[in-house]
Motif scaffolding. Structure first.
Motif, PDB file in Angstrom:
ATOM      1  N   LYS A  83       4.362   5.330  -7.945  1.00 31.74           N
ATOM      2  CA  LYS A  83       4.490   6.782  -7.861  1.00 31.74           C
ATOM      3  C   LYS A  83       4.743   7.398  -9.237  1.00 31.74           C
ATOM      4  O   LYS A  83       4.220   8.477  -9.550  1.00 31.74           O
ATOM      5  CB  LYS A  83       5.614   7.151  -6.900  1.00 31.74           C
ATOM      6  N   SER A 105      -8.438  11.463  -0.381  1.00 36.14           N
ATOM      7  CA  SER A 105      -8.747  12.222   0.832  1.00 36.14           C
ATOM      8  C   SER A 105     -10.260  12.381   0.978  1.00 36.14           C
ATOM      9  O   SER A 105     -11.020  12.237   0.015  1.00 36.14           O
ATOM     10  CB  SER A 105      -8.080  13.602   0.771  1.00 36.14           C
ATOM     11  N   SER A 126       0.858  -1.182   0.000  1.00 38.02           N
ATOM     12  CA  SER A 126       0.000   0.000   0.000  1.00 38.02           C
ATOM     13  C   SER A 126       0.893   1.231   0.000  1.00 38.02           C
ATOM     14  O   SER A 126       1.674   1.443   0.940  1.00 38.02           O
ATOM     15  CB  SER A 126      -0.919  -0.010   1.235  1.00 38.02           C
ATOM     16  N   GLN A 127       0.788   2.019  -1.072  1.00 34.56           N
ATOM     17  CA  GLN A 127       1.695   3.148  -1.267  1.00 34.56           C
ATOM     18  C   GLN A 127       0.924   4.467  -1.342  1.00 34.56           C
ATOM     19  O   GLN A 127      -0.149   4.529  -1.937  1.00 34.56           O
ATOM     20  CB  GLN A 127       2.508   2.964  -2.548  1.00 34.56           C
ATOM     21  N   VAL A 128       1.483   5.501  -0.741  1.00 39.52           N
ATOM     22  CA  VAL A 128       0.900   6.843  -0.782  1.00 39.52           C
ATOM     23  C   VAL A 128       1.683   7.665  -1.803  1.00 39.52           C
ATOM     24  O   VAL A 128       2.911   7.751  -1.735  1.00 39.52           O
ATOM     25  CB  VAL A 128       0.953   7.521   0.594  1.00 39.52           C
ATOM     26  N   SER A 129       0.957   8.242  -2.762  1.00 42.98           N
ATOM     27  CA  SER A 129       1.599   9.038  -3.805  1.00 42.98           C
ATOM     28  C   SER A 129       0.702  10.225  -4.144  1.00 42.98           C
ATOM     29  O   SER A 129      -0.372  10.399  -3.566  1.00 42.98           O
ATOM     30  CB  SER A 129       1.870   8.185  -5.050  1.00 42.98           C
ATOM     31  N   THR A 167      -3.782   6.845  -2.045  1.00 44.31           N
ATOM     32  CA  THR A 167      -3.257   5.634  -1.409  1.00 44.31           C
ATOM     33  C   THR A 167      -3.663   4.445  -2.274  1.00 44.31           C
ATOM     34  O   THR A 167      -4.849   4.148  -2.411  1.00 44.31           O
ATOM     35  CB  THR A 167      -3.795   5.470   0.014  1.00 44.31           C
ATOM     36  N   THR A 197      -3.771  13.474  -2.953  1.00 46.85           N
ATOM     37  CA  THR A 197      -3.102  12.378  -2.262  1.00 46.85           C
ATOM     38  C   THR A 197      -3.837  11.072  -2.540  1.00 46.85           C
ATOM     39  O   THR A 197      -5.042  10.974  -2.317  1.00 46.85           O
ATOM     40  CB  THR A 197      -3.056  12.634  -0.742  1.00 46.85           C
TER      41      THR A 197
END
Length: 266
Positions: A128, A176, A77-80, A89, A87
């Motif tokens: 990303k 978000s 699980s990556q936040v970019s 996820t 934002t």
């Protein structure tokens, strides 16, 4: 009394047998199904890779390190950030496996910690790089295209280390709360606009139907007028007289004299 020389000979013989048994056991190794064997000779990685099954090795000089080559799963699980700076996820499931004939190179250059050192960073970098090319809405509407680009980028990165990517699945895009509310409001507005459009089309259709009915009625009246002839009028009068005769009870009306006669119909 037993001869000490005989005892020592027996002990030496037993020791030799034990050593031979140990050497015999250490001379063979078994590579389990779904694995490959990396041969280390005095610590140095050898070019040959052992396939599944029974193999001979030089005892005390060669050792075998088993490495799994079956399909493995890595979930990340990556936040970019998207192109419009939202934002995102992303949860991604990756299936991959090691190339059987090259596990010795992977072991020599990376080691057995290849997932932490190679796979997870490659997933993060690929995600990303791709999500930055799309807006948040495009990530949702063009999910298959995004998935294909992530797979292409990840295939290239893992291929550098003799890993083969089998499949990826983007299981979730999470944004978000503010963006989710904006999307919800947009969907509501689109639904209301669609409803208004459908209402206008319905009103238009009903109006066209009313016009069609009115035109049909007008055409019917016109045709009726065209069919009215003197003969038809005379026929209607005769029909009315016949109906009056059928209703007559046989009594004649009473008439009083004068300039204006009075008829009593009682």
């Amino acid at each position: 009394m037993p001869n000490p020389k005989n005892i020592s000979r027996v002990a030496i013989g037993v020791l030799i047998v034990i050593v031979l048994v140990v050497v015999g056991f250490r001379s063979f190794t078994i590579v389990e199904a779904g694995h490959r064997g990396i041969v280390l000779q005095l610590g140095a990685v050898q070019p040959q890779v052992l396939s599944e099954g029974l193999h001979f090795v030089v005892p005390f000089i060669q050792t075998v390190v088993p490495v799994e080559v079956r399909v493995q799963k890595a979930e990340s699980s990556q936040v970019s950030a998207s192109r419009d700076l939202q934002t995102v996820t992303t949860t991604l499931a990756v299936n991959y496996h090691l190339e059987g004939g090259s596990v010795n190179n992977l072991y020599q250059n990376v080691g057995l910690e290849y997932r932490a050192r190679i796979v997870d960073p490659a997933i993060s970098e690929a995600l990303k790089a791709v999500t930055a090319q799309y807006t948040a809405e495009d990530l949702i509407s063009k999910r298959s295209e995004v998935s294909a680009k992530v797979k292409e980028a990840l295939t290239a990165k893992l291929g550098l280390y003799n890993m083969i990517l089998d499949e990826i699945n983007i299981t979730e895009f999470k944004f978000s709360e503010e963006f989710d509310r904006a999307i919800e409001q947009k969907q509501i507005a689109e639904q209301q606009a669609l409803k208004s459009k459908l209402d206008l089309e319905r009103i238009k259709i009903e109006k066209e139907q009313e016009i069609t009915r009115a035109q049909a009625q007008a055409e019917a009246l016109r045709l009726q007028k065209q069919e009215v002839t003197p003969e038809l009028i005379e026929l209607r009068q005769i029909e009315a007289q016949l109906k009056a005769i059928e209703k007559w009870n046989g009594q004649l009306p009473n008439v009083t004299g004068g300039a204006t006669p009075f008829i009593n119909v009682d």
